[in-house]
Design a protein around this motif. Structure first.
Motif, PDB file in Angstrom:
ATOM      1  N   HIS A   1     -12.009  20.946   2.342  1.00 36.97           N
ATOM      2  CA  HIS A   1     -10.645  20.419   2.472  1.00 36.97           C
ATOM      3  C   HIS A   1      -9.621  21.521   2.190  1.00 36.97           C
ATOM      4  O   HIS A   1      -9.787  22.290   1.258  1.00 36.97           O
ATOM      5  CB  HIS A   1     -10.445  19.250   1.510  1.00 36.97           C
ATOM      6  CG  HIS A   1      -9.261  18.413   1.872  1.00 36.97           C
ATOM      7  ND1 HIS A   1      -9.318  17.473   2.867  1.00 36.97           N
ATOM      8  CD2 HIS A   1      -7.995  18.405   1.416  1.00 36.97           C
ATOM      9  CE1 HIS A   1      -8.125  16.908   2.991  1.00 36.97           C
ATOM     10  NE2 HIS A   1      -7.303  17.461   2.121  1.00 36.97           N
TER      11      HIS A   1
ATOM     12  N   ASP B   1      -3.862  21.051   1.451  1.00 35.19           N
ATOM     13  CA  ASP B   1      -2.559  21.361   2.022  1.00 35.19           C
ATOM     14  C   ASP B   1      -1.431  20.569   1.384  1.00 35.19           C
ATOM     15  O   ASP B   1      -0.321  20.572   1.913  1.00 35.19           O
ATOM     16  CB  ASP B   1      -2.583  20.930   3.508  1.00 35.19           C
ATOM     17  CG  ASP B   1      -3.021  22.055   4.417  1.00 35.19           C
ATOM     18  OD1 ASP B   1      -2.997  23.195   3.964  1.00 35.19           O
ATOM     19  OD2 ASP B   1      -3.377  21.769   5.571  1.00 35.19           O
TER      20      ASP B   1
ATOM     21  N   CYS C   1       1.669  18.716   3.354  1.00 34.30           N
ATOM     22  CA  CYS C   1       1.046  17.574   4.016  1.00 34.30           C
ATOM     23  C   CYS C   1       1.918  16.334   3.840  1.00 34.30           C
ATOM     24  O   CYS C   1       2.269  15.970   2.724  1.00 34.30           O
ATOM     25  CB  CYS C   1      -0.336  17.341   3.413  1.00 34.30           C
ATOM     26  SG  CYS C   1      -1.233  15.968   4.139  1.00 34.30           S
TER      27      CYS C   1
ATOM     28  N   GLN D   1       1.205  13.350   4.034  1.00 33.17           N
ATOM     29  CA  GLN D   1       0.527  12.232   3.391  1.00 33.17           C
ATOM     30  C   GLN D   1       0.639  12.305   1.865  1.00 33.17           C
ATOM     31  O   GLN D   1       0.456  11.296   1.189  1.00 33.17           O
ATOM     32  CB  GLN D   1      -0.947  12.215   3.804  1.00 33.17           C
ATOM     33  CG  GLN D   1      -1.704  10.969   3.408  1.00 33.17           C
ATOM     34  CD  GLN D   1      -1.509   9.835   4.395  1.00 33.17           C
ATOM     35  OE1 GLN D   1      -0.810   9.993   5.386  1.00 33.17           O
ATOM     36  NE2 GLN D   1      -2.110   8.692   4.124  1.00 33.17           N
ATOM     37  N   ALA D   2       0.910  13.477   1.336  1.00 33.19           N
ATOM     38  CA  ALA D   2       0.946  13.652  -0.116  1.00 33.19           C
ATOM     39  C   ALA D   2       1.820  12.576  -0.752  1.00 33.19           C
ATOM     40  O   ALA D   2       2.925  12.327  -0.308  1.00 33.19           O
ATOM     41  CB  ALA D   2       1.475  15.033  -0.466  1.00 33.19           C
TER      42      ALA D   2
ATOM     43  N   VAL E   1      -6.041   9.788   4.804  1.00 31.80           N
ATOM     44  CA  VAL E   1      -5.566  11.108   4.380  1.00 31.80           C
ATOM     45  C   VAL E   1      -4.499  11.595   5.358  1.00 31.80           C
ATOM     46  O   VAL E   1      -4.029  10.843   6.195  1.00 31.80           O
ATOM     47  CB  VAL E   1      -6.742  12.105   4.289  1.00 31.80           C
ATOM     48  CG1 VAL E   1      -7.710  11.684   3.211  1.00 31.80           C
ATOM     49  CG2 VAL E   1      -7.441  12.241   5.626  1.00 31.80           C
ATOM     50  N   GLY E   2      -4.149  12.855   5.255  1.00 33.65           N
ATOM     51  CA  GLY E   2      -3.075  13.378   6.101  1.00 33.65           C
ATOM     52  C   GLY E   2      -3.566  14.006   7.389  1.00 33.65           C
ATOM     53  O   GLY E   2      -2.913  14.891   7.929  1.00 33.65           O
TER      54      GLY E   2
HETATM   55  S1  SF4 Z   1      -4.857  14.954   3.096  1.00 35.49           S
HETATM   56 FE1  SF4 Z   1      -4.320  14.460   0.996  1.00 35.49          FE
HETATM   57  S2  SF4 Z   1      -5.472  15.912  -0.237  1.00 35.49           S
HETATM   58 FE2  SF4 Z   1      -5.481  16.668   1.860  1.00 35.49          FE
HETATM   59  S3  SF4 Z   1      -3.738  18.050   1.988  1.00 35.49           S
HETATM   60 FE3  SF4 Z   1      -2.998  16.044   2.625  1.00 35.49          FE
HETATM   61  S4  SF4 Z   1      -2.209  15.128   0.734  1.00 35.49           S
HETATM   62 FE4  SF4 Z   1      -3.484  16.840   0.138  1.00 35.49          FE
END
Ligand code: SF4
Ligand code: SF4
Ligand code: SF4
Ligand code: SF4
Ligand code: FES
Lengths: 520, 174
Positions: free
Chosen positions: A98, A101, A105, A107-108, A203-204
């Motif tokens: 992984h 990011d 990202c 999604q964070a 996830v993102g």
């Molecule tokens: S998917 Fe989740 S863990 Fe991966 S970079 Fe994006 S926010 Fe971070």
């Protein structure tokens, strides 16, 4: 009432709903089982193994919670050391390659990997070799951006395109380190619900190009509302934020679960209607084409009404039940003919058998309920000989061609009471701005006769008056939603037994049985 | 003018004290003594001759902010908003956009710090995952003639160099 079963979680007795799997049944009573691939709308796939739980005296002793139904007397272990170790190991597996990011990202803040790492892992990485690099920022079509490095291969997106849209654009190709989600060469996502994969992705790895980098998730206020993109009335979250020194602005719409209406999803077009709430709004009142004060505009409307020999009133099929009722009252009080003509809101053949409807208005069903005529003939009769047309929120330019509109306005003076700056407001003698639905509250009836409520979500720095308040100021009797609801209850038989102030989250179906049920 | 007249009682235990004047002249003698001796030779003064003489600042001093860059001159900041989120004064205002310098994906298109609101707590520096924001410019006095001139923009923040060597800065615990 749903059937219940009693079972044991970590040795404690818990009562949960029968017939569900462990994740859903426990989730409903506030016990979380971490899971990545399971989604209630897509079923259990059992590929991520994050949800493994122990069953005491069970055979097998370890089961995926997503694929296991609750049973009477079951002894489920969630906090045994071996379960915790499995969760840590799965997390470690997911994080091997992984990119972490998180700073860039989108999604964070709402990412399952982040959440589960904090809750179930928290261990430093043991990786000493370089991670496998994969493609980033891939254009999957339909404004979906895919990042292969962030993907945990849960296949939710793949299953969505196969099970829900049945278009099957996505697939997982190759195995192990080489496994990636991808589209077929030259065949990007091509369906009207594609952006749902962004919400589905835990996830993102799937992000929306439109929302990309606009806001961090934790800044957004998430207010429940109803989409007004079509007559389905999908339940949504309005995600908005007031940045420092700026106004309260909407950044995205997201679907909100309502099993009775839209389930977990919404269409892409509806998702983008948030832009209409931000842009192209009528902000300043206008009198004869120049900006005017609010009081002056109201005064001009009142004068126009008292000076008119015949007045026609036009109402929008997007207006709330309360608004339509107060406009009907107002039209009757000034002896004006009322029309709901809005053929342009209907796009015949555009709907499908999932969510999207032909009728792009949110509340046409209320016209039937309140006996409002929306035919062209009715409109022609209403406007015939009229020297004043008061238009409440109806974008007449959608229904009438330019020359037809011109011939209507040749005889009648136009007063536009509108939240949006449209062709109509530009041509009007007086234009009065009002709050739009994200800044107002009201009730809607969707295409299936379900009555739903939306509440105020956005509070602008300079709040506009609501449509009902403006109607009241220009001579209407009803001053607010409460009065309108009381009036509705008295006037409409179907609503008699419904408490319009207390509409449940799922809405109420306006059929005999359910009305009776609610009243009981 | 007919204000209320209040007659104060004279304090002191004998005439000498109630007279005041003798004590006043004694005090003035001390003041003038210092004045004349410093006037003739000011090298023995106990204060710093600011602004001719600048104070010494350690690497840990929290001065005005700057944004750091990689060796190739591209900015380290990735517009993650951690500093803005952590700032107790809410004085950082970032707008993010697509990265155009060939590194990763995201960068700030606007990065303003309102120094009039900043309380120089250093939480932004602590929050940054990229070591992209530092307060090591050694600038402790910011002046300006209007409010707007206290809002540091992206270019100004990138233009200011650090006042310390990398080793010195790292010794400070960063
Ligand atoms: S998917 Fe989740 S863990 Fe991966 S970079 Fe994006 S926010 Fe971070
Ligand atoms: S892109 Fe997201 S939803 Fe699709 S498989 Fe990867 S992690 Fe799952
Ligand atoms: S030093 Fe403190 S107040 Fe100033 S910008 Fe940083 S976090 Fe905000
Ligand atoms: S300065 Fe650091 S914390 Fe602030 S946005 Fe840039 S990278 Fe993030
Ligand atoms: S959620 Fe059960 S295996 Fe993925």
């Amino acid at each position: 009432m749903a059937e219940k079963v009693k079972l044991f979680v970590n040795g404690q007795e818990v009562e949960v709903e029968a017939g569900k799997n462990l994740i859903d049944a426990f989730g409903a009573v506030g016990i979380e089982i971490p899971h990545l691939c399971y989604h209630p709308a897509l079923g259990a796939d059992g590929n991520c193994r994050m949800c493994l739980v122990g069953i005491e005296d069970g055979r097998p002793p370890l089961v995926p919670a997503c694929k296991t139904k609750v049973a009477e007397g079951m002894k489920v272990q969630l906090d045994a050391e071996k379960i915790k170790k499995i969760q840590r190991d799965i997390m470690e597996l997911e994080l091997i390659n992984h990119p972490i990011d998180c700073p860039i990202c989108d999604q964070a803040g709402e990412c399952k990997l982040q959440d589960y790492y904090m809750r179930y892992d928290g261990k430093p990485s043991r990786m000493t070799v370089k991670p496998v690099l994969k493609a980033k920022k891939m254009d999957f079509g339909c404004d979906v951006v895919h990042d292969q490095e962030r993907c945990v291969l849960c296949a939710r997106c793949v299953r969505f395109t196969r099970l829900v849209t049945k278009t099957g654009e996505l697939g997982i190709v190759n195995r192990t380190d080489y496994a990636r989600v991808n589209i077929f060469p030259g065949r990007p996502l091509n369906n009207r619900y594609a952006l749902n994969v962004v919400d589905l992705c835990p996830v993102g790895a799937m992000t929306s190009r439109d929302f990309r980098f606009k806001q961090r998730a934790w800044f957004l206020t998430k207010s429940p509302s109803i989409c007004q993109g079509c007559s389905k009335g999908c339940n949504i979250f309005i995600d908005h934020n007031r940045e420092k020194y700026k106004d309260d602005v909407i950044y995205r719409f997201r679907p909100r679960l309502n099993e009775k209406v839209n389930g977990y999803f919404m269409c892409d077009e509806g998702r983008m209607t948030y832009k209409q709430e931000n842009d192209n709004r009528l902000i300043a009142p206008q009198v004869n084409g120049r900006e005017a004060g609010f009081a002056e505009a109201i005064e001009a409307v009142r004068r126009a009404i008292s000076g008119a020999t015949k007045t026609a009133v036009l109402v929008s099929p997007n207006a709330s039940l309360e608004q339509i009722f107060s406009i009907r009252q107002f039209a009757a009080s000034i002896n004006a003919a009322l029309s709901g003509y809005s053929d342009g809101y209907i796009k015949a053949g555009d709907g499908d058998d999932f969510l999207i409807q032909d009728d792009k208005s949110a509340n046409r069903a209320a016209f039937t309920l309140l006996n409002i005529d929306d035919s062209k003939a009715g409109f022609d009769a209403a406007i015939n000989g009229a020297d004043l047309l008061i238009n409440f929120q109806n974008d007449l330019g959608r229904s009438l061609a330019e020359d037809q509109l011109a011939s209507v306005l040749a005889n009648a003076k136009l007063i536009a009471i509108s939240s949006a700056a449209t062709g109509c407001t530009a041509k009007s003698a007086v234009a009065v701005p009002v709050a739009s639905y994200s800044e107002d509250s009201g009730s809607l009836i969707n295409c299936d006769g379900r009555l739903q409520r939306y509440e105020i979500a956005v509070a602008k720095n300079q709040p506009l008056k609501s449509l009902i308040e403006v109607t009241n100021l220009i001579g209407g009797e009803i001053a607010n939603n409460q009065e309108a609801r009381a009036g509705l209850q008295a006037a409409v038989a179907v609503l008699k037994d419904i408490d319009l102030e207390q509409i449940p989250a799922e809405g109420i179906a306006l059929t005999e049985s359910e009305v009776a049920h609610v009243a009981a | 003018m007919s204000g209320k007249v209040k007659i104060m009682e004279r304090k002191g235990k004998d005439l000498y004290e109630r007279l005041y004047l003798v004590e006043i002249f004694k005090g003035m003698a001390v003041t003038f003594g210092h004045f004349i001796s410093n006037f003739l030779d000011n090298s023995k003064l106990y204060v710093r001759h600011y602004p001719e003489q600048k104070p010494e600042i350690t690497a840990r001093w929290r001065g005005r902010h700057r944004l750091t860059t990689h060796e190739d001159g591209t900015m380290k900041c990735v517009a993650c908003f951690m500093c803005q989120t952590n700032c107790p004064a809410k004085c950082i205002m970032i707008e993010a956009g697509e990265r155009v310098d060939g590194r990763t994906e995201k960068m700030p298109v606007r990065f303003d710090i309102d120094l009039l609101e900043c309380i120089y707590c250093g939480y932004c520096v602590e929050a940054c995952p990229m070591d992209a924001i530092r307060m090591d410019t050694g600038i402790f006095a910011v002046t300006g003639s209007d409010r707007q001139s206290f809002v540091m923009g992206l270019d100004a923040l990138l233009a200011t160099p650090g006042a310390f060597s990398e080793e010195e800065y790292k010794k400070g615990g960063a």
